[in-house]
Scaffold this motif. Structure first.
Motif, short mmCIF file in Angstrom:
data_model
loop_
_atom_site.label_atom_id
_atom_site.label_comp_id
_atom_site.label_asym_id
_atom_site.label_seq_id
_atom_site.Cartn_x
_atom_site.Cartn_y
_atom_site.Cartn_z
N GLU A 142 25.20 89.25 -12.11
CA GLU A 142 24.34 89.38 -13.28
C GLU A 142 24.41 88.09 -14.10
O GLU A 142 25.48 87.59 -14.40
N THR A 153 16.12 85.68 -20.31
CA THR A 153 15.77 86.74 -19.38
C THR A 153 17.00 87.08 -18.56
O THR A 153 17.69 86.18 -18.07
N ILE A 174 18.95 88.34 -15.29
CA ILE A 174 18.74 88.30 -13.84
C ILE A 174 19.86 89.11 -13.20
O ILE A 174 21.03 88.84 -13.42
N ASN A 217 18.74 89.25 -7.22
CA ASN A 217 17.64 88.30 -7.03
C ASN A 217 16.45 88.61 -7.91
O ASN A 217 15.40 88.03 -7.73
N ARG A 218 16.58 89.51 -8.86
CA ARG A 218 15.44 89.97 -9.65
C ARG A 218 15.58 89.60 -11.13
O ARG A 218 16.62 89.82 -11.73
N ALA A 219 14.51 89.08 -11.67
CA ALA A 219 14.44 88.83 -13.11
C ALA A 219 13.99 90.12 -13.78
O ALA A 219 12.96 90.70 -13.40
N ILE A 220 14.75 90.60 -14.75
CA ILE A 220 14.42 91.84 -15.44
C ILE A 220 13.46 91.50 -16.57
O ILE A 220 13.87 91.12 -17.67
N THR A 221 12.19 91.62 -16.30
CA THR A 221 11.16 91.22 -17.27
C THR A 221 10.87 92.31 -18.28
O THR A 221 10.13 92.08 -19.24
#
Length: 71
Positions: A29, A53, A55, A58-62
């Motif tokens: 994280e 932001t 992360i 592998n995912r950006a938590i938008t």
């Protein structure tokens, strides 16, 4: 940075206070921080916006961004 480069820099920075930055990552994280300024010249630039932001993996938590306008 791949594992081999990380080990190289960890070995190379034996007496450095930054050596721990090259240890294997224990957490999946992160937070990405972006700062915007009024100029590219450091002597005249003023900070205008800070954004962050989260992360995870592998995912950006938008869905939960942070943004603050300073001016």
């Amino acid at each position: 940075m791949n594992r081999l480069m990380r080990k190289y820099w960890y070995w190379k920075l034996k007496q450095s206070p930054y050596r721990e930055l090259f240890l294997p990552i224990k957490n999946d994280e992160y937070v990405s921080i972006d700062c915007e300024t009024t100029s590219l010249e450091p002597t005249r630039a003023e900070l205008v916006t800070i954004a962050a932001t989260k992360i995870i993996g592998n995912r950006a938590i938008t869905s939960a961004p942070f943004q603050a306008k300073l001016k």
